[in-house]
Design a protein around this motif. Structure first.
Motif, short mmCIF file in Angstrom:
data_model
loop_
_atom_site.label_atom_id
_atom_site.label_comp_id
_atom_site.label_asym_id
_atom_site.label_seq_id
_atom_site.Cartn_x
_atom_site.Cartn_y
_atom_site.Cartn_z
N SER A 2 29.12 -8.33 -9.96
CA SER A 2 29.47 -7.33 -10.96
C SER A 2 30.94 -6.96 -10.78
CB SER A 2 28.60 -6.09 -10.80
OG SER A 2 28.95 -5.38 -9.63
N THR A 3 31.48 -6.26 -11.75
CA THR A 3 32.88 -5.86 -11.63
C THR A 3 33.08 -4.91 -10.45
OG1 THR A 3 32.50 -4.12 -13.27
CG2 THR A 3 33.44 -6.18 -14.06
N GLN A 4 32.09 -4.07 -10.16
CA GLN A 4 32.20 -3.17 -9.01
C GLN A 4 32.19 -3.97 -7.70
OE1 GLN A 4 29.70 -2.55 -11.32
NE2 GLN A 4 30.24 -0.59 -12.22
N GLU A 5 31.31 -4.95 -7.62
CA GLU A 5 31.26 -5.77 -6.41
C GLU A 5 32.56 -6.56 -6.23
OE1 GLU A 5 26.52 -6.77 -6.09
OE2 GLU A 5 27.69 -7.75 -7.65
N GLU A 6 33.10 -7.04 -7.32
CA GLU A 6 34.37 -7.77 -7.26
C GLU A 6 35.50 -6.85 -6.81
OE1 GLU A 6 37.22 -10.48 -10.15
OE2 GLU A 6 35.22 -9.90 -10.85
N ALA A 7 35.53 -5.64 -7.33
CA ALA A 7 36.55 -4.67 -6.92
C ALA A 7 36.40 -4.36 -5.43
CB ALA A 7 36.43 -3.39 -7.74
N PHE A 8 35.17 -4.18 -4.97
CA PHE A 8 34.93 -3.91 -3.56
C PHE A 8 35.50 -5.04 -2.70
CE2 PHE A 8 32.57 -3.94 0.38
CZ PHE A 8 32.49 -2.59 0.71
N GLN A 9 35.22 -6.28 -3.10
CA GLN A 9 35.72 -7.43 -2.35
C GLN A 9 37.25 -7.49 -2.36
OE1 GLN A 9 33.98 -9.34 -0.32
NE2 GLN A 9 32.18 -8.15 -0.89
N ASN A 10 37.84 -7.16 -3.48
CA ASN A 10 39.31 -7.17 -3.57
C ASN A 10 39.93 -6.12 -2.65
OD1 ASN A 10 39.34 -9.27 -5.40
ND2 ASN A 10 39.36 -7.91 -7.17
#
Length: 113
Positions: A2-10
């Motif tokens: 998800s976009t939230q998971e992607e942001a977390f990873q970034n």
């Protein structure tokens, strides 16, 4: 992802690659916020399943919170959902185990009553 998971990873990459960055404190705060959002989503799904008497599904979503989002405040209600679902399923041993975890790790929780 998800976009939230992607942001977390970034943000995680930022912290790992640039440990002395002036943005680290902000990135850490944002990661905590995102973690809590993701955990809250799982908690809402778990509550939905519990309301609809899909007890195994409720337990599985609660386990995701406990395993994937350490330190999230949603762990306490997730354990409460597990206890309620295990009681409904007649799984006394599993309910007892979840209750013990809740009592020992989160003694002031309203779910311990």
């Amino acid at each position: 992802l998800s976009t939230q998971e992607e942001a977390f990873q970034n943000f995680k990459v930022l912290l790992e690659r640039f440990p002395n960055s002036k943005y680290n404190a902000d990135a850490h705060k944002r990661m905590l916020y995102i973690r809590n959002l993701l955990a809250e989503h799982q908690l809402n799904v778990s509550r939905y399943y519990l309301r609809h008497k899909a007890y195994v599904a409720a337990v599985n979503r609660a386990k995701i919170i406990i395993e994937s989002y350490p330190g999230a405040p949603q762990i306490i209600p997730a354990l409460g959902i597990m206890i309620e679902a295990y009681l409904a399923l007649g799984e006394k041993e599993l309910e007892s185990s979840a209750s013990e975890i809740l009592r020992t790790r989160y003694p002031g929780s309203p779910h311990t009553k």
